[in-house]
Design a protein around this motif. Structure first.
Motif, PDB file in Angstrom:
ATOM      1  N   UNK A   1       0.930  -1.266  -0.003  1.00 19.92           N
ATOM      2  CA  UNK A   1      -0.018  -0.014  -0.113  1.00 19.92           C
ATOM      3  C   UNK A   1       0.804   1.329  -0.060  1.00 19.92           C
ATOM      4  N   UNK A   2       2.101   1.160   0.214  1.00 23.52           N
ATOM      5  CA  UNK A   2       3.088   2.376   0.267  1.00 23.52           C
ATOM      6  C   UNK A   2       2.859   3.193  -0.861  1.00 23.52           C
TER       7      UNK A   2
ATOM      8  N   UNK B   1     -10.128 -18.025  10.119  1.00 26.25           N
ATOM      9  CA  UNK B   1     -10.357 -18.960   9.385  1.00 26.25           C
ATOM     10  C   UNK B   1     -10.682 -18.678   7.625  1.00 26.25           C
ATOM     11  N   UNK B   2     -11.157 -17.389   7.539  1.00 22.02           N
ATOM     12  CA  UNK B   2     -11.643 -17.203   6.237  1.00 22.02           C
ATOM     13  C   UNK B   2     -10.242 -16.078   5.770  1.00 22.02           C
ATOM     14  N   UNK B   3      -9.477 -15.966   6.527  1.00 17.06           N
ATOM     15  CA  UNK B   3      -8.373 -15.192   5.909  1.00 17.06           C
ATOM     16  C   UNK B   3      -7.497 -16.114   5.086  1.00 17.06           C
ATOM     17  N   UNK B   4      -6.840 -15.581   4.066  1.00 19.51           N
ATOM     18  CA  UNK B   4      -6.055 -16.394   3.246  1.00 19.51           C
ATOM     19  C   UNK B   4      -4.494 -15.676   3.163  1.00 19.51           C
ATOM     20  N   UNK B   5      -3.524 -16.503   3.577  1.00 22.02           N
ATOM     21  CA  UNK B   5      -2.280 -16.439   3.347  1.00 22.02           C
ATOM     22  C   UNK B   5      -1.638 -17.055   2.383  1.00 22.02           C
ATOM     23  N   UNK B   6      -0.880 -16.500   1.537  1.00 19.85           N
ATOM     24  CA  UNK B   6      -0.064 -17.128   0.448  1.00 19.85           C
ATOM     25  C   UNK B   6       1.249 -17.325   0.659  1.00 19.85           C
ATOM     26  N   UNK B   7       2.022 -18.548   0.512  1.00 22.44           N
ATOM     27  CA  UNK B   7       3.651 -18.640   0.802  1.00 22.44           C
ATOM     28  C   UNK B   7       4.249 -19.139  -0.441  1.00 22.44           C
ATOM     29  N   UNK B   8       5.428 -18.778  -0.492  1.00 24.84           N
ATOM     30  CA  UNK B   8       6.469 -19.227  -1.443  1.00 24.84           C
ATOM     31  C   UNK B   8       7.219 -19.738  -0.730  1.00 24.84           C
ATOM     32  N   UNK B   9       7.421 -21.153  -0.541  1.00 24.65           N
ATOM     33  CA  UNK B   9       8.410 -21.646   0.505  1.00 24.65           C
ATOM     34  C   UNK B   9       7.789 -21.206   1.915  1.00 24.65           C
ATOM     35  N   UNK B  10       8.862 -20.379   2.554  1.00 20.69           N
ATOM     36  CA  UNK B  10       8.292 -20.159   3.816  1.00 20.69           C
ATOM     37  C   UNK B  10       8.157 -18.394   3.685  1.00 20.69           C
ATOM     38  N   UNK B  11       8.282 -18.008   2.762  1.00 24.67           N
ATOM     39  CA  UNK B  11       8.228 -16.459   2.369  1.00 24.67           C
ATOM     40  C   UNK B  11       6.735 -16.122   2.167  1.00 24.67           C
ATOM     41  N   UNK B  12       6.122 -15.174   3.077  1.00 27.12           N
ATOM     42  CA  UNK B  12       4.713 -14.651   2.582  1.00 27.12           C
ATOM     43  C   UNK B  12       4.689 -13.853   1.688  1.00 27.12           C
ATOM     44  N   UNK B  13       3.950 -13.965   0.511  1.00 30.71           N
ATOM     45  CA  UNK B  13       3.815 -13.296  -0.593  1.00 30.71           C
ATOM     46  C   UNK B  13       2.603 -12.817  -0.962  1.00 30.71           C
TER      47      UNK B  13
ATOM     48  N   UNK C   1      -8.387  -6.370   3.425  1.00 31.84           N
ATOM     49  CA  UNK C   1      -7.386  -5.903   2.740  1.00 31.84           C
ATOM     50  C   UNK C   1      -6.817  -7.015   1.882  1.00 31.84           C
ATOM     51  N   UNK C   2      -6.282  -6.681   0.625  1.00 32.33           N
ATOM     52  CA  UNK C   2      -6.010  -7.365  -0.341  1.00 32.33           C
ATOM     53  C   UNK C   2      -4.364  -7.092  -0.713  1.00 32.33           C
ATOM     54  N   UNK C   3      -3.390  -7.858  -0.533  1.00 31.64           N
ATOM     55  CA  UNK C   3      -2.045  -7.600  -1.011  1.00 31.64           C
ATOM     56  C   UNK C   3      -1.262  -8.763  -1.590  1.00 31.64           C
ATOM     57  N   UNK C   4      -0.371  -8.508  -2.510  1.00 29.12           N
ATOM     58  CA  UNK C   4       0.343  -9.426  -3.198  1.00 29.12           C
ATOM     59  C   UNK C   4       1.699  -8.790  -3.321  1.00 29.12           C
ATOM     60  N   UNK C   5       2.909  -9.604  -2.812  1.00 26.64           N
ATOM     61  CA  UNK C   5       4.316  -9.176  -3.087  1.00 26.64           C
ATOM     62  C   UNK C   5       4.532  -8.829  -4.313  1.00 26.64           C
ATOM     63  N   UNK C   6       5.393  -7.571  -4.701  1.00 25.35           N
ATOM     64  CA  UNK C   6       5.432  -6.905  -6.077  1.00 25.35           C
ATOM     65  C   UNK C   6       6.052  -7.908  -7.107  1.00 25.35           C
ATOM     66  N   UNK C   7       6.942  -8.909  -6.555  1.00 30.77           N
ATOM     67  CA  UNK C   7       7.310 -10.131  -7.404  1.00 30.77           C
ATOM     68  C   UNK C   7       6.451 -11.194  -8.031  1.00 30.77           C
ATOM     69  N   UNK C   8       5.385 -11.089  -7.198  1.00 29.81           N
ATOM     70  CA  UNK C   8       4.419 -12.298  -7.274  1.00 29.81           C
ATOM     71  C   UNK C   8       2.971 -11.734  -8.041  1.00 29.81           C
ATOM     72  N   UNK C   9       3.072 -10.426  -8.563  1.00 34.36           N
ATOM     73  CA  UNK C   9       1.792  -9.888  -9.367  1.00 34.36           C
ATOM     74  C   UNK C   9       1.888 -10.426 -10.488  1.00 34.36           C
TER      75      UNK C   9
END
Length: 294
Positions: free
Chosen positions: A174-175, A200-212, A230-238
């Motif tokens: 969001x920055x 339990x309805x919140x979704x977290x996505x991981x690449x390996x152990x990194x939160x993305x 809120x919805x967020x995706x790390x820049x390299x995973x968009x």
């Protein structure tokens, strides 16, 4: 009619929310603000209730209007429909301007529901300009087969041990458009420590152990809709379909709770409206953020 004023306390959060609820019911036929939103706002660490809030009370004790000013910049003003046309909005705006000047800021921003003609006219009469638009988006919930995740991605529900990682991911995402990064203690008050937060309805996505990626879900008590905070995706995973997959995962969790729709807000500064529309969400209503130079 003689009105009185005082600062808000945490005990006023319910009445302050009910005022918003009444206004939304009048404008839109339903209330879409999450019931604990005001309580979460009043717990912001940088909000000094004694100096940054004001309630206007009618002689019978009704809450006729209220305002808070956060860090001298962001303002929220609400007037009860039964007390409009009596100068309360003007009084609250004048108070907010004076408080912002005490803090030393040079402008304030106020989001106004586009159905609120009186609030819009008041700000425009003071020379305010349009800073941004917020859209409330909706999508019906239907059962879908889970699609393939991007290579190397796995999903999980909310993990309190990763709360600092979630905070960093969201604030990084969001920055580009929000004026300041929320410190961790403020962010948790507004999200994962709220009574309506749905781990339990919140979704977290991981690449390996990194939160993305993350989709944070909230409850709307008494509603048949689930709320995405809120919805967020790390820049390299968009641009890999991750946002769609996370929203589908959270949608499936909402369906299991017997809900029929999903709603979320997006901001014109994010540039995400077109993406959400491709994911099947549609604009239900909007608010305009006005900027008033002091």
């Amino acid at each position: 009619m003689e009105f009185s004023t005082r600062a808000a306390t945490s005990a006023d959060a319910e009445a302050m929310y009910r005022l918003i609820e009444t206004a939304e019911l009048g404008w839109h036929g339903q209330a879409e603000t999450v019931p604990d939103q005001v309580a979460a706002d009043l717990r912001r660490p940088e909000l000094d209730l004694a100096r940054d809030t004001l309630l206007v009370l009618a002689p019978n004790g009704d809450l006729a209007g209220w305002v808070w000013v956060h860090l001298g910049k962001r303002v929220q003003i609400e007037v009860h429909p039964s007390y409009r046309g009596q100068g309360i909005g003007t009084r609250l705006l004048d108070w907010a301007v004076a408080r912002a000047r005490e803090v030393g800021t040079d402008w304030i921003g106020q989001a106004v529901d586009d159905a609120d003609k009186a609030g819009t006219d008041l700000l425009l009469s003071r020379g305010a300009d349009v800073l941004a638009t917020n859209w409330l988006l909706e999508r019906p919930l239907v059962a879908v087969e889970p699609g393939e995740l991007p290579d190397g991605i796995r999903f999980g529900t909310y993990d309190p041990a990763r709360s600092h990682d979630v905070h960093e991911l969201i604030e990084d995402a969001f920055s580009a458009f929000q004026p300041r990064r929320k410190p961790y203690d403020e962010w948790v008050e507004l999200t994962v420590e709220r009574d309506t937060f749905l781990p339990d309805a919140t979704t977290l996505a991981y690449a390996g152990d990194e939160l993305v990626g993350a989709v944070l879900a909230l409850d709307l008590p008494g509603s048949d809709e689930g709320y995405v905070e809120q919805v967020a995706v790390r820049s390299d995973q968009r641009n890999k379909g991750l946002a769609r997959a996370m929203l589908d995962q959270t949608s499936a969790a909402f369906l299991q709770r017997g809900l029929r729709g999903l709603i979320l807000w997006t901001h014109s500064g994010t540039g995400a409206l077109a993406m959400y529309e491709r994911l099947g969400l549609r604009v239900r209503r909007s608010t305009t953020v006005y900027r008033l130079y002091l």
